[in-house]
Design a protein around this motif. Structure first.
Motif, PDB file in Angstrom:
ATOM      1  N   UNK A 213       0.829  -1.194   0.000  1.00 34.34           N
ATOM      2  CA  UNK A 213       0.000   0.000   0.000  1.00 34.34           C
ATOM      3  C   UNK A 213       0.864   1.245   0.000  1.00 34.34           C
ATOM      4  N   UNK A 214       0.435   2.246  -0.775  1.00 33.20           N
ATOM      5  CA  UNK A 214       1.050   3.565  -0.767  1.00 33.20           C
ATOM      6  C   UNK A 214       0.015   4.596  -0.385  1.00 33.20           C
ATOM      7  N   UNK A 215       0.425   5.603   0.377  1.00 30.92           N
ATOM      8  CA  UNK A 215      -0.467   6.701   0.699  1.00 30.92           C
ATOM      9  C   UNK A 215      -0.830   7.491  -0.542  1.00 30.92           C
ATOM     10  N   UNK A 216      -1.949   8.191  -0.488  1.00 31.42           N
ATOM     11  CA  UNK A 216      -2.442   8.925  -1.650  1.00 31.42           C
ATOM     12  C   UNK A 216      -1.414   9.900  -2.208  1.00 31.42           C
ATOM     13  N   UNK A 217      -0.698  10.579  -1.336  1.00 32.24           N
ATOM     14  CA  UNK A 217       0.224  11.597  -1.780  1.00 32.24           C
ATOM     15  C   UNK A 217       1.517  11.079  -2.365  1.00 32.24           C
ATOM     16  N   UNK A 218       1.691   9.753  -2.399  1.00 30.97           N
ATOM     17  CA  UNK A 218       2.960   9.175  -2.848  1.00 30.97           C
ATOM     18  C   UNK A 218       2.803   8.284  -4.074  1.00 30.97           C
ATOM     19  N   UNK A 219       1.633   8.297  -4.673  1.00 26.83           N
ATOM     20  CA  UNK A 219       1.388   7.477  -5.850  1.00 26.83           C
ATOM     21  C   UNK A 219       1.867   8.196  -7.107  1.00 26.83           C
ATOM     22  N   UNK A 220       2.088   7.426  -8.167  1.00 23.53           N
ATOM     23  CA  UNK A 220       2.488   7.989  -9.439  1.00 23.53           C
ATOM     24  C   UNK A 220       3.950   8.368  -9.532  1.00 23.53           C
ATOM     25  N   UNK A 221       4.772   7.890  -8.593  1.00 27.02           N
ATOM     26  CA  UNK A 221       6.192   8.224  -8.575  1.00 27.02           C
ATOM     27  C   UNK A 221       7.091   7.000  -8.772  1.00 27.02           C
ATOM     28  N   UNK A 222       6.492   5.873  -9.063  1.00 23.90           N
ATOM     29  CA  UNK A 222       7.276   4.655  -9.224  1.00 23.90           C
ATOM     30  C   UNK A 222       7.578   3.941  -7.929  1.00 23.90           C
ATOM     31  N   UNK A 223       7.034   4.429  -6.827  1.00 22.05           N
ATOM     32  CA  UNK A 223       7.362   3.847  -5.522  1.00 22.05           C
ATOM     33  C   UNK A 223       6.721   2.481  -5.331  1.00 22.05           C
ATOM     34  N   UNK A 224       5.546   2.274  -5.902  1.00 15.35           N
ATOM     35  CA  UNK A 224       4.914   0.968  -5.810  1.00 15.35           C
ATOM     36  C   UNK A 224       5.752  -0.105  -6.487  1.00 15.35           C
ATOM     37  N   UNK A 225       6.288   0.232  -7.647  1.00 14.13           N
ATOM     38  CA  UNK A 225       7.141  -0.716  -8.363  1.00 14.13           C
ATOM     39  C   UNK A 225       8.414  -0.988  -7.577  1.00 14.13           C
ATOM     40  N   UNK A 226       8.993   0.058  -6.993  1.00 14.48           N
ATOM     41  CA  UNK A 226      10.202  -0.120  -6.181  1.00 14.48           C
ATOM     42  C   UNK A 226       9.924  -1.032  -4.991  1.00 14.48           C
ATOM     43  N   UNK A 227       8.793  -0.813  -4.344  1.00 17.00           N
ATOM     44  CA  UNK A 227       8.452  -1.621  -3.174  1.00 17.00           C
ATOM     45  C   UNK A 227       8.197  -3.068  -3.566  1.00 17.00           C
ATOM     46  N   UNK A 228       7.555  -3.278  -4.704  1.00 15.60           N
ATOM     47  CA  UNK A 228       7.340  -4.633  -5.210  1.00 15.60           C
ATOM     48  C   UNK A 228       8.671  -5.317  -5.475  1.00 15.60           C
ATOM     49  N   UNK A 229       9.571  -4.623  -6.131  1.00 12.63           N
ATOM     50  CA  UNK A 229      10.870  -5.219  -6.451  1.00 12.63           C
ATOM     51  C   UNK A 229      11.671  -5.535  -5.191  1.00 12.63           C
ATOM     52  N   UNK A 230      11.633  -4.633  -4.212  1.00 16.87           N
ATOM     53  CA  UNK A 230      12.356  -4.895  -2.968  1.00 16.87           C
ATOM     54  C   UNK A 230      11.733  -6.044  -2.191  1.00 16.87           C
TER      55      UNK A 230
END
Length: 202
Positions: free
Chosen positions: A126-143
């Motif tokens: 899960x990502x907070x609303x203000x942190x979406x669209x920055x590639x962070x979800x993909x980074x977290x998935x990869x980690x």
């Protein structure tokens, strides 16, 4: 699929009331779900690779839980997991509970839980609303994948709606393969693809 539903980012969670470890993953939207949404499926993660903020991913700590619970509440109101759930998760699965921080502020988390046969299920990302669209979800998935690999698990599993082409493409892009297609898997009209990622030895 409505424009409102198609435009929202989606992530996933395992149902907390399942009777046994399996693929029953609970549907979670990365924005407030509309009332008719079923939360028992997997959706998509953000895939953009650009961010100017400094982020870090590490094992979650007790100090992170209040913020993680706040993000859950912000997105899902009374359907959110409470702080108590995350305290229990940290006690049971501390090795596979990750916290993502942006400029030292908790922005999201990933939680994986053990399955039989030396496998893990991605229970929640899960990502907070203000942190979406920055590639962070993909980074977290990869980690999360790298962590599962380092702990010598043999595979990582999840389920996803076959209609969610973005999510399917994202998972396939990191190596997930569809192992089954289940009609009414999570109830009438809730068809799902089961996906699995073999993990190379670290």
């Amino acid at each position: 699929m409505s424009e409102e539903k198609a435009s929202r980012e989606r992530v996933y969670q395992v149902s907390s009331n399942r009777e046994r470890a399996s693929h029953k993953l609970r549907y979670v939207e990365a924005s407030a779900p509309i009332e008719r949404d079923c939360r028992l499926c997997v959706g998509s993660l953000t895939a953009s690779d650009n961010t100017e903020s400094k982020f870090s991913i590490a094992k979650a700590t007790y100090d992170d839980i209040a913020r993680i619970a706040f993000l859950e509440k912000q997105l899902y109101s009374n359907k959110a997991y409470p702080a108590l759930f995350f305290y229990q998760a940290l006690q049971q699965w501390s090795d596979t509970f990750l916290s993502l921080k942006v400029d030292a502020k908790v922005a999201g988390y990933s939680l994986m839980v053990p399955l039989p046969d030396n496998a893990l299920a991605l229970m929640s990302l899960l990502l907070g609303k203000g942190f979406q669209g920055q590639g962070l979800g993909k980074e977290l998935l990869q980690q999360s994948i790298l962590l599962a690999q380092s702990l010598r698990y043999e595979r990582l599993e999840l389920s996803v709606s076959p209609e969610n082409k973005f999510a399917v493409s994202l998972y396939e892009g990191v190596g997930f393969q569809t192992t089954d297609s289940m009609k009414d898997y999570l109830g009438p009209g809730e068809d799902r693809l089961l996906m699995s990622l073999p993990l190379a030895k670290a």
